[in-house]
Write a protein that holds these residues in place. Structure first.
Motif, PDB file in Angstrom:
ATOM      1  N   THR A  25       0.867  -1.170   0.000  1.00 25.97           N
ATOM      2  CA  THR A  25       0.000   0.000   0.000  1.00 25.97           C
ATOM      3  C   THR A  25       0.905   1.220   0.000  1.00 25.97           C
ATOM      4  OG1 THR A  25      -1.749  -1.150   1.225  1.00 25.97           O
ATOM      5  CG2 THR A  25      -1.811   1.270   1.230  1.00 25.97           C
ATOM      6  N   VAL A  26       0.773   2.055  -1.025  1.00 20.91           N
ATOM      7  CA  VAL A  26       1.721   3.146  -1.257  1.00 20.91           C
ATOM      8  C   VAL A  26       0.975   4.467  -1.352  1.00 20.91           C
ATOM      9  CG1 VAL A  26       3.496   4.041  -2.817  1.00 20.91           C
ATOM     10  CG2 VAL A  26       3.270   1.566  -2.477  1.00 20.91           C
ATOM     11  N   ALA A  27       1.518   5.505  -0.719  1.00 21.94           N
ATOM     12  CA  ALA A  27       0.953   6.847  -0.828  1.00 21.94           C
ATOM     13  C   ALA A  27       1.634   7.603  -1.960  1.00 21.94           C
ATOM     14  CB  ALA A  27       1.139   7.604   0.477  1.00 21.94           C
ATOM     15  N   HIS A  28       0.836   8.274  -2.773  1.00 26.52           N
ATOM     16  CA  HIS A  28       1.377   9.185  -3.791  1.00 26.52           C
ATOM     17  C   HIS A  28       0.954  10.597  -3.422  1.00 26.52           C
ATOM     18  CE1 HIS A  28       1.231  11.006  -8.064  1.00 26.52           C
ATOM     19  NE2 HIS A  28       2.489  11.023  -7.637  1.00 26.52           N
ATOM     20  N   ILE A  29       1.934  11.402  -2.991  1.00 27.65           N
ATOM     21  CA  ILE A  29       1.693  12.814  -2.725  1.00 27.65           C
ATOM     22  C   ILE A  29       2.444  13.612  -3.786  1.00 27.65           C
ATOM     23  CG2 ILE A  29       1.417  12.388  -0.241  1.00 27.65           C
ATOM     24  CD1 ILE A  29       4.204  13.667   0.160  1.00 27.65           C
ATOM     25  N   THR A  30       1.913  14.739  -4.171  1.00 30.18           N
ATOM     26  CA  THR A  30       2.601  15.533  -5.180  1.00 30.18           C
ATOM     27  C   THR A  30       2.189  16.995  -5.059  1.00 30.18           C
ATOM     28  OG1 THR A  30       3.136  15.686  -7.540  1.00 30.18           O
ATOM     29  CG2 THR A  30       0.860  15.117  -6.976  1.00 30.18           C
ATOM     30  N   ASP A  31       3.042  17.867  -5.565  1.00 25.17           N
ATOM     31  CA  ASP A  31       2.779  19.304  -5.611  1.00 25.17           C
ATOM     32  C   ASP A  31       2.409  19.864  -4.231  1.00 25.17           C
ATOM     33  OD1 ASP A  31       2.691  20.131  -8.736  1.00 25.17           O
ATOM     34  OD2 ASP A  31       1.994  18.071  -8.441  1.00 25.17           O
ATOM     35  N   VAL A  32       3.286  19.585  -3.282  1.00 24.94           N
ATOM     36  CA  VAL A  32       3.098  20.104  -1.921  1.00 24.94           C
ATOM     37  C   VAL A  32       3.339  21.611  -1.883  1.00 24.94           C
ATOM     38  CG1 VAL A  32       3.952  20.002   0.449  1.00 24.94           C
ATOM     39  CG2 VAL A  32       3.685  17.891  -0.879  1.00 24.94           C
ATOM     40  N   HIS A  33       4.294  22.104  -2.666  1.00 22.52           N
ATOM     41  CA  HIS A  33       4.584  23.548  -2.738  1.00 22.52           C
ATOM     42  C   HIS A  33       4.707  24.164  -1.339  1.00 22.52           C
ATOM     43  CE1 HIS A  33       4.180  24.303  -7.087  1.00 22.52           C
ATOM     44  NE2 HIS A  33       3.279  23.337  -7.067  1.00 22.52           N
ATOM     45  N   ILE A  34       5.504  23.536  -0.500  1.00 20.63           N
ATOM     46  CA  ILE A  34       5.556  23.979   0.892  1.00 20.63           C
ATOM     47  C   ILE A  34       6.216  25.347   1.013  1.00 20.63           C
ATOM     48  CG2 ILE A  34       7.783  22.947   1.585  1.00 20.63           C
ATOM     49  CD1 ILE A  34       4.443  22.976   3.561  1.00 20.63           C
ATOM     50  N   ASP A  55      -2.207   3.023   6.546  1.00 26.85           N
ATOM     51  CA  ASP A  55      -1.218   1.952   6.747  1.00 26.85           C
ATOM     52  C   ASP A  55      -0.331   1.763   5.516  1.00 26.85           C
ATOM     53  OD1 ASP A  55      -2.117   1.358   9.353  1.00 26.85           O
ATOM     54  OD2 ASP A  55      -3.712   0.086   8.554  1.00 26.85           O
ATOM     55  N   VAL A  56       0.244   2.858   5.071  1.00 26.52           N
ATOM     56  CA  VAL A  56       1.074   2.801   3.864  1.00 26.52           C
ATOM     57  C   VAL A  56       2.445   2.206   4.184  1.00 26.52           C
ATOM     58  CG1 VAL A  56      -0.128   4.733   2.791  1.00 26.52           C
ATOM     59  CG2 VAL A  56       1.919   5.180   4.162  1.00 26.52           C
ATOM     60  N   ASP A  57       3.019   1.568   3.178  1.00 27.48           N
ATOM     61  CA  ASP A  57       4.353   0.998   3.318  1.00 27.48           C
ATOM     62  C   ASP A  57       5.434   2.043   3.076  1.00 27.48           C
ATOM     63  OD1 ASP A  57       3.924  -1.963   3.784  1.00 27.48           O
ATOM     64  OD2 ASP A  57       2.703  -1.650   1.997  1.00 27.48           O
ATOM     65  N   PHE A  58       5.192   2.950   2.114  1.00 28.09           N
ATOM     66  CA  PHE A  58       6.136   4.034   1.853  1.00 28.09           C
ATOM     67  C   PHE A  58       5.449   5.118   1.027  1.00 28.09           C
ATOM     68  CE2 PHE A  58       6.895   0.832  -1.463  1.00 28.09           C
ATOM     69  CZ  PHE A  58       6.860   1.593  -2.624  1.00 28.09           C
ATOM     70  N   ALA A 267      -3.190  10.436  -3.142  1.00 28.63           N
ATOM     71  CA  ALA A 267      -3.671   9.147  -3.650  1.00 28.63           C
ATOM     72  C   ALA A 267      -3.095   7.999  -2.839  1.00 28.63           C
ATOM     73  CB  ALA A 267      -3.313   8.975  -5.122  1.00 28.63           C
ATOM     74  N   ILE A 268      -3.878   6.947  -2.729  1.00 23.86           N
ATOM     75  CA  ILE A 268      -3.431   5.702  -2.116  1.00 23.86           C
ATOM     76  C   ILE A 268      -3.503   4.604  -3.172  1.00 23.86           C
ATOM     77  CG2 ILE A 268      -3.895   3.958  -0.352  1.00 23.86           C
ATOM     78  CD1 ILE A 268      -2.850   6.542   0.818  1.00 23.86           C
ATOM     79  N   LEU A 269      -2.368   3.947  -3.384  1.00 22.85           N
ATOM     80  CA  LEU A 269      -2.297   2.843  -4.332  1.00 22.85           C
ATOM     81  C   LEU A 269      -2.226   1.528  -3.578  1.00 22.85           C
ATOM     82  CD1 LEU A 269      -0.734   5.388  -5.773  1.00 22.85           C
ATOM     83  CD2 LEU A 269      -0.135   3.642  -7.445  1.00 22.85           C
ATOM     84  N   LEU A 271      -1.310  -2.372  -4.431  1.00 20.49           N
ATOM     85  CA  LEU A 271      -0.659  -3.185  -5.453  1.00 20.49           C
ATOM     86  C   LEU A 271      -0.753  -4.659  -5.063  1.00 20.49           C
ATOM     87  CD1 LEU A 271       1.225  -0.399  -4.865  1.00 20.49           C
ATOM     88  CD2 LEU A 271       2.207  -1.205  -6.990  1.00 20.49           C
ATOM     89  N   TYR A 272      -1.191  -5.477  -6.020  1.00 20.27           N
ATOM     90  CA  TYR A 272      -1.472  -6.880  -5.760  1.00 20.27           C
ATOM     91  C   TYR A 272      -0.446  -7.782  -6.451  1.00 20.27           C
ATOM     92  CZ  TYR A 272      -5.878  -4.989  -4.066  1.00 20.27           C
ATOM     93  OH  TYR A 272      -6.822  -4.277  -3.371  1.00 20.27           O
ATOM     94  N   ALA A 273      -0.336  -8.994  -5.948  1.00 17.41           N
ATOM     95  CA  ALA A 273       0.668  -9.936  -6.455  1.00 17.41           C
ATOM     96  C   ALA A 273       0.433 -10.307  -7.913  1.00 17.41           C
ATOM     97  CB  ALA A 273       0.688 -11.192  -5.588  1.00 17.41           C
ATOM     98  N   ASP A 274      -0.822 -10.219  -8.371  1.00 17.81           N
ATOM     99  CA  ASP A 274      -1.131 -10.591  -9.751  1.00 17.81           C
ATOM    100  C   ASP A 274      -0.915  -9.445 -10.737  1.00 17.81           C
ATOM    101  OD1 ASP A 274      -3.229  -8.914  -9.152  1.00 17.81           O
ATOM    102  OD2 ASP A 274      -4.821 -10.347  -9.632  1.00 17.81           O
ATOM    103  N   GLY A 275      -0.337  -8.326 -10.279  1.00 23.57           N
ATOM    104  CA  GLY A 275      -0.076  -7.195 -11.156  1.00 23.57           C
ATOM    105  C   GLY A 275      -1.196  -6.181 -11.225  1.00 23.57           C
ATOM    106  N   THR A 276      -2.282  -6.427 -10.503  1.00 26.84           N
ATOM    107  CA  THR A 276      -3.374  -5.462 -10.446  1.00 26.84           C
ATOM    108  C   THR A 276      -2.995  -4.306  -9.528  1.00 26.84           C
ATOM    109  OG1 THR A 276      -4.961  -7.260 -10.729  1.00 26.84           O
ATOM    110  CG2 THR A 276      -5.835  -5.170  -9.926  1.00 26.84           C
ATOM    111  N   VAL A 277      -3.432  -3.097  -9.883  1.00 25.57           N
ATOM    112  CA  VAL A 277      -3.184  -1.937  -9.031  1.00 25.57           C
ATOM    113  C   VAL A 277      -4.428  -1.063  -9.016  1.00 25.57           C
ATOM    114  CG1 VAL A 277      -2.078  -0.760 -10.984  1.00 25.57           C
ATOM    115  CG2 VAL A 277      -1.735   0.112  -8.666  1.00 25.57           C
ATOM    116  N   THR A 278      -4.772  -0.542  -7.858  1.00 25.75           N
ATOM    117  CA  THR A 278      -5.846   0.437  -7.750  1.00 25.75           C
ATOM    118  C   THR A 278      -5.261   1.766  -7.291  1.00 25.75           C
ATOM    119  OG1 THR A 278      -6.407  -0.034  -5.433  1.00 25.75           O
ATOM    120  CG2 THR A 278      -7.474  -1.381  -7.128  1.00 25.75           C
ATOM    121  N   ASN A 279      -5.848   2.846  -7.767  1.00 29.65           N
ATOM    122  CA  ASN A 279      -5.420   4.207  -7.431  1.00 29.65           C
ATOM    123  C   ASN A 279      -6.649   4.967  -6.947  1.00 29.65           C
ATOM    124  OD1 ASN A 279      -3.216   6.565  -8.078  1.00 29.65           O
ATOM    125  ND2 ASN A 279      -5.280   7.287  -8.544  1.00 29.65           N
ATOM    126  N   THR A 280      -6.635   5.384  -5.695  1.00 30.36           N
ATOM    127  CA  THR A 280      -7.770   6.098  -5.120  1.00 30.36           C
ATOM    128  C   THR A 280      -7.328   7.486  -4.681  1.00 30.36           C
ATOM    129  OG1 THR A 280      -8.635   4.008  -4.264  1.00 30.36           O
ATOM    130  CG2 THR A 280      -9.613   6.016  -3.402  1.00 30.36           C
TER     131      THR A 280
END
Length: 286
Positions: A25-34, A55-58, A267-269, A271-280
């Motif tokens: 489970t991976v977090a995608h953050i972008t354009d923080v512009h801090i 509960d993201v891994d990275f 976004a939270i991704l 990723l599954y062992a069969d190569g499936t991925v969801t992006n929310t």
């Protein structure tokens, strides 16, 4: 007006495999512009706490980490202040890996000379603690490729493209791949606001050669949320953590803090062992 409760609901979600658990489970953050203004540091820290609840891994950080070091009038002191705030905020992620790419607003081009140690992209690589301006790594059977599109007309330079081609060729057949660039490679948002890869045809052709591998391409830059499916690849432009650059918005903003119709978020991704991925995509209310 859209309430905070409404903006907390996910905007988009792919269909997950039934009765399967993700391997990552991976977090995608972008354009923080801090930056210091608009209480951005405190708001960003609240966002990061929300991300952790998944509960993201990275973390994958899609660039434009700091507000804007690329403008001609930005001083060394201003640029260093942005990076100091970035370090203070991300210190709350000391237990997580952060894999970042370079955004167009991250490099400082106003240095007195190109020999200045803080000039350009090499200094960004140092501050983001990445192996280079582009790189790859593998975790739990998934391969991650981080690209640098900050080249002529938003593209991969020849050396980088050849590296990407070789990286994909060296992978065993069927290895699922996530790619991340700051800029969209394909999608609807470049039609609306520009800012996409000019080498998109070359890249989509390469991905087609490796259609058993390439599963999803992540981007930011646009501050707009978009999900496009083409030739078996998901192209997800995942909005902006900063929304309207932490500001209230303008006449085109659908609600406060939105850029056009897109709320600030992450976004939270899965990723599954069969190569499936969801992006929310998860809007935030800060």
């Amino acid at each position: 007006m859209i309430t905070g409760a409404a903006t907390a609901a996910p905007l988009s979600e792919s269909i997950a495999p039934a009765k399967k658990k993700p391997v990552l489970t991976v977090a995608h953050i972008t354009d923080v512009h801090i930056r210091a203004g608009d209480d951005a540091p405190a708001r960003f820290k609240k966002c990061l706490e929300d991300v952790k609840k998944h509960d993201v891994d990275f973390f994958l950080n899609g660039g434009d980490s700091i507000h804007a070091a690329d403008y001609k009038d930005v001083t060394r002191e201003q640029m260093l202040e942005y990076w100091k705030i970035w370090d203070e905020c991300t210190a709350t992620l000391k237990d997580y890996e952060i894999h970042s790419c370079i955004g167009n607003h991250d490099p400082w081009w106003a240095a007195p000379s190109e020999q200045d140690e803080m000039y350009g992209k090499n200094y960004v690589v140092k501050r983001l603690k990445t192996p280079g301006r582009y790189y790859s790594f593998t975790k739990k059977g998934w391969h991650f490729i981080i690209l640098d599109g900050n080249n002529s007309k938003i593209s991969l330079d020849d050396v980088q493209f050849n590296w990407l081609k070789n990286d994909l060729e060296q992978l065993p057949a069927g290895t699922p791949v996530v790619l991340m660039s700051h800029y969209p490679i394909l999608g609807a948002t470049p039609i609306l606001v520009g800012g996409g890869h000019s080498d998109s045809k070359q890249l989509k052709s390469l991905f087609y050669q490796h259609k058993d591998k390439v599963k999803i391409c992540l981007s930011g830059h646009q501050h707009l949320q978009d999900s496009t499916f083409y030739n078996g690849v998901q192209y997800c432009c995942n909005g902006a953590m900063s929304g309207f650059w932490w500001g209230k918005g303008d006449a085109e903003s659908a609600a406060p803090n939105y850029y056009q119709e897109t709320p600030p978020g992450f976004a939270i991704l899965k990723l599954y062992a069969d190569g499936t991925v969801t992006n929310t995509y998860h809007p935030h209310a800060y």
